[in-house]
Design an enzyme around this catalytic site. Structure first.
Site: not given
Lengths: 333, 328
Positions: A67, A136
């Protein structure tokens, strides 16, 4: 609704996101999409399905799980003349790129004395409601709204999902778009006469005189459902879709609350230090004497979002809480 | 490209002159820091000049540079005006970043100088993106990305190595291995102390270079640039070098010995280059005097420029937080 002759098109929020990306890639050769599983896999939430075949691997660029590097690469590409879209699978993973977002994307323009702009769009999924558990399910858009140099968008309607991207790409600044995971399956009719939306203002989604419900993202449909129920009881709730969390549209927020004199803020983030806290602070600073009741906030419980259905529901802002809070505030009149 | 570039009189003197410009500019910076004209952090490049000067010889105007917080040498070697650098450190609006960045954040759009980055490793991902953009917009352009060996401890280093090689990007990674990440000795920080071997693990052409010798650095940089321009992807240069001064102005240097510093000073690139030129009859006493005088005049002019500079208007504090347009 517009009085356009063209027929409204029904589509999902997911399809709206996909069409927006397809348009962007078609209209600007400097735009490309980069992220994890955006190509072969078609996107973790299937937003980019089919785009790899259409645009090829240099414009739908699958990245390894890195990322920080691919967000930083998006920033580098932007300062060197491209208009990239970076997809981060969920905002929970964006923390691995937080350094790049804050120390580079948000800082370079000011730190360089205005020599470089960062016309970058970062899309990420946010929010809870699909039993994906703590890592999440968090809503971190409020955190990002803390950072000067960024614009932070939260499309809560199919129309905004369809059109915000274009405005975001036209903006010379780094723009973060938070797409709510529960909304991807939401469907609505899209007015073909609307070809663009602004990314500067909040929108009144349902007018009302008795109380303002300020919200965004997946709390918007909950607020609208609550307003529907309240209307049957004679309480007219005005639902304001914040849409843009940074910079906040003070004018629309203040105008609504000045009229209704009561306010609930519904925010899927945690209450402490949240965007709801920021809005409440602004209202108390600027509209203290206009208020007939205390500002109330409905936020997620301050827990890592749990997996099991009943516990997850208990942790999130719900329609019933909005209804009850509105009743209690208006009842004090 | 031959292994060793032929160094003629003019080029040899240029290498020496640029290193001397950096050396004396920074001596002046240290002095002005004591005089409190320059504040904040000040990281000096003394001892490492051969790296920036050597690499910049291989770059053209359309190439890009990503630097670190120890960026004075990169900026000077890249051709940023000394006055704008000094003004930046004075905090004046005439500075290369309007006085907003200071010593650690030199920027120059015209010279494609994408900043001194003060987050260790933070510039590497930027170089990936700049190179991606250049492949589309400026074919043949190369990005030189500088960082210290401390960056090898960061995940971003490895993520960027992988992406650069995977996507065959025109980047030259220049690791300035000065053996200490602030005060952390290399051998206490890294299981593999040959940093270039980490790049090899990503199948990247990489080599260890004598970072105290500008000719060796230039030769290696030219090889790397040639590969990048030819579409053969990135390269990695581990330049072994040494920082003569403290990490910043707040450093008692408890982590290394005076003997070690003295040993490395025997390899000081500035007097060594001077001696080499003199031995080879490529630098006369008159030429040396002229170069030294020119450098001193340039530095004096830079200080005067900075002194005469203005403070940015406080009303402009929030200007450029958000941009109205992308600068052309």
């Amino acid at each position: 609704m517009s009085s356009s002759v063209a027929k409204p098109v029904r589509m999902t929020y997911r399809e709206a996101c996909r069409q927006a990306i397809r348009d962007a890639l078609t209209n600007d050769p400097r735009t490309f999409l980069m992220g994890e599983d955006v190509g072969l896999y078609g996107g973790c939430y299937a937003v980019t399905k089919g785009l790899l075949d259409e645009f090829g691997p240099s414009r739908i660029r699958d990245t390894p799980l890195a990322e920080s590097a691919f967000v930083g690469a998006g920033i580098g590409a932007a300062i060197a003349g491209m208009h990239p879209i970076v997809e981060i699978m969920t905002c929970n993973f964006s923390l691995l790129a937080l350094d790049q977002i804050l120390n580079n994307a948000a800082s370079i323009a000011h730190m360089s004395g205005g020599q470089f702009a960062v016309p970058l769009v970062i899309r990420m999924a946010t929010g809870a409601g699909r039993q994906l558990a703590a890592q999440h399910s968090h809503s971190l858009e409020g955190w990002y709204a803390h950072i000067p140099g960024l614009k932070v968008l939260a499309p809560g309607t199919v129309e905004d999902a369809r059109h915000m991207l274009r405005s975001a790409l036209a903006d010379p600044n780094p723009v973060l778009i938070f797409e709510h995971i529960v909304l991807y399956n939401a469907e609505d009719e899209l007015d073909p006469a609307v070809e663009s939306v602004d990314i500067g203002s909040a929108k009144i989604r349902r007018p009302g005189r008795d109380i303002s419900v300020l919200t965004y993202g997946n709390s918007l449909p909950k607020a609208l459902a609550a307003a529907e129920t309240l209307a049957k009881e004679g309480i007219e709730a005005e639902v304001v879709d914040l849409r843009v969390l940074r910079p906040l549209d003070n004018a629309t927020i203040f105008e609504s609350v000045t009229r209704t004199r009561r306010c609930i803020i519904v925010d899927e983030g945690w209450k402490s230090g949240s965007i709801s806290a920021e809005i409440a602070a602004r209202l108390s600073e600027d509209l203290f004497f206009e208020l007939d009741a205390p500002i109330r906030r409905i936020c997620s419980s301050e827990v890592p979002i749990p997996y099991s259905r009943h516990m997850e529901e208990a942790a999130l802002p719900q329609t019933s809480a909005i209804i009850e809070t509105a009743r209690s505030l208006v009842g004090r009149r | 490209m031959s292994e060793r570039p032929h160094i003629d009189r003019q080029h040899g003197q240029q290498l020496f002159r640029d290193m001397l410009r950096i050396r004396r500019f920074e001596a002046k910076c240290a002095e002005l820091y004591q005089a409190q004209k320059i504040r904040g952090f000040l990281h000096l490049y003394d001892g490492e000049e051969a790296v920036a000067v050597g690499v910049m010889q291989a770059l053209e105007a359309h190439d890009a540079v990503v630097a670190t917080y120890r960026d004075h040498g990169h900026a000077i070697a890249r051709g940023l005006a000394m006055g704008s650098l000094m003004a930046e450190m004075f905090g004046k609006v005439e500075g290369c970043s309007r006085g907003r960045g200071g010593s650690m954040h030199f920027f120059d759009r015209a010279r494609r100088f994408y900043g001194g980055n003060a987050i260790v490793g933070g510039g590497l991902p930027l170089s990936i993106g700049i190179a991606l953009a250049d492949k589309e917009l400026r074919p043949g352009a190369v990005t030189a990305c500088f960082f210290g060996e401390g960056a090898a401890g960061e995940g971003e280093f490895h993520e960027s190595m992988n992406l650069a090689e995977l996507w065959e990007l025109p980047v030259i990674f220049v690791c300035e291995n000065n053996l200490y990440a602030m005060g952390m000795p290399l051998e206490l920080a890294e299981a593999e102390t040959d940093i270039f071997r980490k790049a090899q693990a990503y199948r990247m052409p990489s080599e260890k270079v004598d970072g105290m010798n500008p000719v060796a650095v230039e030769a290696a940089a030219r090889r790397a640039v040639e590969r990048a321009r030819g579409g053969k992807g990135p390269s990695f240069l581990e330049c072994r070098t040494y920082r003569f001064r403290a990490h910043s102005m707040f450093d008692a240097q408890l982590y290394r010995t005076k003997e070690e510093i003295a040993l490395w000073k025997e390899r000081d690139p500035v007097p060594r280059m001077q001696a080499w030129l003199e031995e080879n009859h490529m630098l006369s006493a008159e030429e040396l005097k002229r170069i030294e005088d020119q450098v001193d005049v340039e530095i004096d002019a830079a200080v005067a420029f900075a002194e005469a500079g203005q403070w940015e208007k406080v009303e402009d504090l929030e200007r450029f937080v958000l941009m109205d347009e992308v600068p052309e």
